[in-house]
Design an enzyme around this catalytic site. Structure first.
Site, PDB file in Angstrom:
ATOM      1  CE1 TYR A  27      -2.866  -3.161   0.349  1.00 22.72           C
ATOM      2  CE2 TYR A  27      -3.374  -2.567   2.607  1.00 22.72           C
ATOM      3  CZ  TYR A  27      -3.524  -3.413   1.531  1.00 22.72           C
ATOM      4  OH  TYR A  27      -4.357  -4.510   1.643  1.00 22.72           O
ATOM      5  CB  SER A  82      -4.733 -12.099   2.793  1.00 18.05           C
ATOM      6  OG  SER A  82      -5.743 -11.373   2.132  1.00 18.05           O
TER       7      SER A  82
END
Length: 340
Positions: A68, A171
């Site tokens: 990110y 994830s």
């Protein structure tokens, strides 16, 4: 320490167990992907203000990743937490070494998540976050091709024993969330993160039941389908060049999505709930409806979005009859993150 962000006293941010690990997390968690700039231009000032506001309101779970903004999201979070006395749970991720995303059935874990690579990356996460222990370290993706020899997770569990990681997670890949169920059943992961929303309901088939049976915490992501389920976009909406959603909703995808969002709105209207629940409330409440879900992480770019999202927690749960009707919006549409 408080930073002056005021919210209505009636807002009560509920908490839920994070599996059977003795921790409780806010049912609305803070998604910090936008801090990196991939959702369009984002000022660090807005990011800092949003995170302070969320923490003041009771949010105690923050989700981020090195991807990110090439670590920018992690650095902003570290800056905010350095100025506070509270200790929210910070979940970050280790991506696989360069290769296909999601990993193909032919990828070897030795090439994507070797022990040396994992240790080096975890050390980078510790430095970026300014901490001596990562609260939750998640492998950023997975493939069932590694289930028979899940060595990367054994490496992380050794690092947990060494005190560098508190909880180990994965994830789950959006195209195959059930691939992580064997990892849950054998106790290799403490927490899983999955896509679950009104359009993508596959975790309800097996994963949620497996989580409750194994005591695995569940973090839900993409509950608003990257903003589409708020109902704020029109069929011809175009995202900025710097916004990853420009590819996610490429071609006719936004037009098709808007039609389906309207069908959801029509269902909510038939139950007479339009005035009390915004569409975003409905989407978040739906994502929170399975008892296995510990928290739903929502992207929040400014104080206004924080206020809107945490207010959902105070609303009554959706009627069971409406939840049953909303199941009809399950949409098998493939992996949109790969682009058009």
């Amino acid at each position: 320490m408080k930073f002056g962000f005021l919210f209505e006293k009636s807002i009560m941010l509920k908490r839920r167990p994070l599996g059977d690990h003795g921790l409780e997390v806010s049912e609305i968690g803070f998604g910090a992907w936008a801090f990196g700039g991939e959702w369009g231009e984002q000022s660090d000032k807005d990011s800092v203000g949003a995170l302070h506001a969320a923490l003041d309101a009771g949010v105690n779970l923050i989700d981020t990743a090195p991807g990110y903004g090439d670590g920018r999201s992690e650095r902003v979070i570290a800056q905010v937490l350095a100025s506070r006395t509270d200790h929210p749970l910070v979940a970050t991720k280790t991506p696989p070494a360069p290769g296909p995303w999601p990993p193909s059935p032919y990828c070897r874990w030795q090439d994507r998540y070797s022990a040396a690579y994992l240790r080096e990356n975890v050390q980078q996460r510790l430095q970026q976050l300014g901490t001596e222990r990562i609260d939750l370290l998640q492998l950023h993706t997975w493939t069932r091709a590694w289930n028979e020899d899940p060595q990367p997770l054994l490496v992380l569990r050794r690092m947990k024993e060494e005190g560098k990681i508190r909880l180990v997670g994965v994830s789950a890949p959006e195209q195959d969330p059930n691939s992580v169920i064997p990892l849950m059943q054998t106790g290799l992961v403490d927490v899983v993160q999955v896509v679950f929303n009104l359009f993508q309901q596959e975790p309800a088939a097996e994963l949620f039941a497996a989580a409750e049976e194994s005591g695995t915490g569940v973090i839900v992501r993409v509950a608003l389908d990257e903003g589409a389920l708020t109902g704020k976009y029109k069929a011809d909406h175009q995202f900025a060049e710097t916004d990853f959603r420009r590819a996610y909703f490429a071609g006719d995808r936004m037009e098709r999505t808007v039609k389906r969002v309207q069908a959801i709105a029509d269902d909510v209207a038939r139950f007479g709930l339009t005035e009390r629940y915004h569409l975003a409330d409905v989407a978040l409440k739906f994502a929170l409806s399975p008892s296995a879900v510990s928290s739903v992480v929502v992207g929040m770019r400014n104080v206004q979005q924080v206020s809107q999202n945490i207010a959902t927690s105070s609303l009554p749960d959706l009627p069971e009859a409406l939840l049953q009707v909303l199941q009809r919006h399950n949409w098998h549409r493939g992996v949109w993150y790969a682009g058009k």
